[in-house]
Enzyme design. Structure first.
Site, short mmCIF file in Angstrom:
data_model
loop_
_atom_site.label_atom_id
_atom_site.label_comp_id
_atom_site.label_asym_id
_atom_site.label_seq_id
_atom_site.Cartn_x
_atom_site.Cartn_y
_atom_site.Cartn_z
N ILE A 213 0.84 -1.05 0.02
CA ILE A 213 -0.10 -0.01 0.06
C ILE A 213 0.66 1.10 -0.06
O ILE A 213 2.19 1.01 0.27
CB ILE A 213 -1.05 0.17 1.18
CG1 ILE A 213 -0.26 0.14 2.62
CG2 ILE A 213 -1.91 -1.10 1.12
CD1 ILE A 213 -1.00 0.48 3.73
N THR A 311 6.15 2.88 -0.21
CA THR A 311 5.44 1.79 -0.01
C THR A 311 5.29 1.00 1.24
O THR A 311 6.42 1.49 2.05
CB THR A 311 6.06 0.55 -1.40
OG1 THR A 311 7.40 0.22 -0.63
CG2 THR A 311 6.05 0.89 -2.83
N SER A 312 4.55 0.16 1.50
CA SER A 312 4.46 -0.33 2.87
C SER A 312 4.00 -1.85 2.76
O SER A 312 2.91 -1.85 1.79
CB SER A 312 3.76 0.37 4.15
OG SER A 312 3.69 -0.28 5.24
N PRO A 313 4.42 -2.60 3.35
CA PRO A 313 3.78 -4.18 3.26
C PRO A 313 2.84 -4.39 4.30
O PRO A 313 2.17 -5.43 4.56
CB PRO A 313 5.14 -5.27 3.64
CG PRO A 313 5.79 -4.21 4.78
CD PRO A 313 5.95 -2.79 4.22
N ASP A 426 5.54 2.71 9.38
CA ASP A 426 6.59 1.44 9.46
C ASP A 426 7.30 1.57 10.66
O ASP A 426 7.64 0.52 11.26
CB ASP A 426 7.08 1.01 8.33
CG ASP A 426 6.03 0.66 6.96
OD1 ASP A 426 5.01 0.22 7.28
OD2 ASP A 426 6.55 0.83 5.99
#
Length: 743
Positions: A213, A311-313, A426
């Site tokens: 995301i 981005t981020s997981p 994060d």
């Protein structure tokens, strides 16, 4: 014996007179093949081996893996810049994966792509890698054709970067970490070089909708609406896969490119690991060769980072973790990522957060693994054409250039904004720093006062150049005891046929990456270097770590990514301009060398390290190293259970056991113990605890979470360590738990 020469030898046998003409012909053909193989296996430069090729193959392909795991205890981890995140053990070993592509007809035209399980590439580490490779293979591998790319994972060992700022939390430079990365990476390239063989390449892509995301969506929204309308998502969802085949069409490996931060494992994790891209590589390599130990597969799977910046997981989004507060469990403030006005309680949630961040890591890794499988088993386009590379150095501190509208602009000496200290969803920051803090906001007078004691106060010119970034750390002007931040960066591109890799010295955001790819693809086509089938990807952070690259619109918002765009608002345009200028050097008939700024000065010779060494180890009274303190259960275990044993330990910094292991899980098969798991399997952990600093005692706990489908039988845990006496040499020891059953 050389295979071609052996074929000649086998032809010379007792003859029938009628066979003589045919035999003479066969001998001549054999000699021709022998000579062809001899020439192909001999360097055009100083007699250095270039690897064997087939005269009919288009490419020579080599793939290799090397262990790069540094000290897994008492060392700060790299990524979150958290002083408290000091490693206490091992979850999965870090590795470098090397991919060599050379033209079969002209083997001197070759490139080396190194995908390393580290947070980012580094100038000093790359310098050492190239130095060793150029010594082993004179004229073959150099700064031009070797790309050193990090997966940008945040669970690896720190202290290896040569600039001061990223060394602060690791208490300076950690030579043991850097040496391990260099040694394992050089080994990976040597292994790839040794197995160079004829083969082919093909290219494909697929979409992954639920593996990333955008963690700064409000900054993304600052980009022009018309530009955003061209894209369905505020993240790149496409994975590109380059497949490596042998001459029989069998897959030897892959390189995939997909943008997702290596932050599935949180800041409170202290076990060295590889995050989601390392997990994806493990899953693919073990899928292809399930009987091989990790790091010993012939199939090599590289999961490369791309335009990762925003981005981020942690795909469920960011929420307030504030027990007892009214906003507990609510989404964080969108503009500043705060909960109750501060960032500390705002945390991104991965898909497995109800279980653990390790489960989230597995899920995001598995999604990349499955996507790569889809491409490998689906329709792909062949890659054809020449192999080229170009590399220069650019001093980004005062780089002037002209924008497309004719305006002359300049980048700035490096500086970090206030929002840099606000962190991200994060990994939140500290104190009262928040994201989205730009020059239109009043700054805390205390920090305005304190910042001048840390780095030099910025001049009016620097303030104007970095505007609207409010400068917290004026790192471009901080040179004591040595440079805090890079000024000169590596600019590099690798071309394999119609496939071009932009090797980037930083983290580009989603839209910055889109603009970069689009501009370079257009330049490649308009200049006639490539046709309409040109395919361009971004790989980074690589070679030099120069932090972030946003669009100008995102920069104006000054969230974490904009505050960390160290060279100012025109950084992206500067990269587009410079990379575009080098496109002619990727042409089939390219000659000459592009002008370059001077290479950055080696900083490791000035490096400071405050990390103390291992003084000595000792075992408790009436015990020896390896003594079992807590044994396994005597009752049977089942799938999903955790087997654990604790031993009298010694400091693992005494011996990193590269290309080896600190532990094994062994199964009794036909009366013999067979190793079935190592410290590179995600189902095992190695945890070290210092019991008494004065006495030098410690313990090691080994765990194995029994996987579904594990064969029933008898097993044991083994521990391998190395102890250091107060006087004398380090010595190795080993120990085993009692046997136990899985039923």
């Amino acid at each position: 014996m050389n295979d071609a020469f052996a074929s000649v030898y086998r032809i010379v046998r007792p003859l029938d007179l009628w066979d003589l003409p045919r035999t003479l012909y066969d001998i001549m053909v054999g000699i021709v093949w022998y000579l062809a193989a001899f020439v192909a296996s001999t360097s055009l430069f100083d007699g250095t081996s270039m690897g064997v090729q087939s005269v009919s193959a288009q490419y020579l392909l080599g793939l290799g893996i090397g262990d790069i795991t540094g000290p897994v205890v008492e060392t700060n981890m790299m990524g979150y810049a958290s002083l408290s995140q000091t490693d206490t053990g091992l979850h999965m070993r870090q590795r470098s994966r090397a991919f060599i592509v050379a033209e079969a007809a002209s083997p001197s035209n070759r490139v080396v792509f190194i995908n390393a399980d580290i947070a980012m590439g580094d100038t000093g580490v790359r310098r050492s890698i190239i130095s060793q490779l150029s010594t082993s293979y004179p004229g073959v591998y150099d700064a031009k054709n070797v790309a050193f790319v990090g997966t940008h994972q945040h669970a690896g060992v720190g202290g290896y970067l040569e600039d001061l700022l990223p060394q602060i939390t690791s208490l300076g430079y950690v030579k043991q970490t850097a040496d391990a990365i260099v040694a394992g990476t050089v080994l990976a390239v040597k292994r790839a070089h040794a197995n160079l063989a004829p083969g082919s390449l093909s290219l494909g892509n697929t979409t992954i909708l639920d593996a990333n995301i955008n963690r700064s969506p409000t900054a993304y929204l600052a980009n022009p609406a018309a530009e955003r309308a061209r894209y369905q998502y505020n993240q790149d969802k496409e994975m590109t896969v380059l497949r490596f085949d042998d001459t029989n069409g069998n897959a030897r490996g892959l390189l995939s490119f997909f943008a997702v931060h290596g932050t599935s494992l949180y800041e409170n994790n202290t076990l060295v690991s590889t995050d989601n891209k390392g997990m994806a590589a493990f899953l693919y390599e073990s899928f292809v060769e399930p009987s091989a130990m990790p790091g010993n597969t012939s199939f090599v799977a590289g999961f490369t980072q791309s335009n990762v910046g925003d981005t981020s997981p942690n795909t469920l989004g960011a929420f307030c973790e504030s027990p007892g507060k009214a906003y507990d469990g609510l989404p964080c403030d969108a503009d500043h990522s705060t909960c109750g006005g501060t960032v500390q309680d705002c945390h991104g949630r991965g898909p497995g957060f109800r279980i653990s961040d390790f489960e989230s890591n597995r899920i995001i890794g598995e999604k990349q693994f499955e996507a790569a499988r889809t491409v490998m088993n689906g329709a792909r386009s062949p890659v054809n054409g020449t192999v080229r590379s170009v590399h220069i150095y650019v001093d980004m501190s005062t780089h002037s250039f002209t924008l497309p509208n004719g305006t002359t602009v300049s980048t700035c000496p490096a500086a970090m904004g206030f929002s840099f200290a606000g962190g991200t969803t994060d990994g939140p920051g500290a104190f009262d720093f928040v994201q989205g803090d730009n020059s239109s906001d009043t700054q805390n007078p205390f920090w305005e006062l304190v910042k001048g004691a840390i780095t030099p106060l910025p001049s009016a010119a620097q303030v104007a150049c970095q505007f609207p970034k409010p400068i917290l750390l004026n790192t471009g002007y901080a040179h004591i005891p040595y440079d805090w931040a890079p000024s000169t960066v590596d600019i590099q591109m690798l071309r394999v046929g119609n496939f071009v890799m932009l090797i980037m010295p930083g983290e580009l955001t989603t839209m910055a990456g889109r603009r970069m790819r689009e501009a370079l693809r257009a330049e490649l086509i308009s200049s006639g270097v490539l046709g309409s089938d040109a395919y361009v990807v971004i790989a980074g952070p690589a070679n030099t770590y120069a932090h972030y690259v946003t669009t100008r619109e995102e920069y104006s918002v000054q969230r974490y990514e904009g505050a960390s765009t160290i060279f100012g608002q025109f950084t992206l345009e500067a990269y587009i301009d410079k990379y575009s200028s080098l496109v002619p050097f990727l042409a089939d008939n390219a000659t000459g060398t592009p002008p370059s700024d001077l290479a950055p000065v080696d900083q490791t010779s000035k490096a400071i390290s405050l990390q103390s060494g291992v003084l000595f180890d000792s075992a408790p009274f009436k015990k020896t190293f390896g003594t079992v303190l807590v044994d396994v259960n005597t009752t049977p275990y089942h799938a999903g259970d955790v087997v654990s044993a604790q031993f009298v330990g010694a400091n693992p910094r005494n011996n990193l056991r590269l290309e080896s292991t600190f532990l094994t899980v062994d199964q009794l098969v036909d009366g013999q113990w067979k190793t079935v798991r190592s410290d590179s399997h995600p189902s095992t952990t190695y945890q070290w605890v210092r019991v008494d600093t004065i006495l030098g005692t410690s313990t090691v706990t080994i765990t194995w979470t029994i996987e579904s489908g594990t064969p029933f039988g008898t097993y044991r845990l083994s521990y391998f360590g190395d102890s250091k006496p107060l006087i004398g040499s380090i010595s190795s020891f080993s120990s085993i738990s009692s046997s136990f059953t899985v039923s």
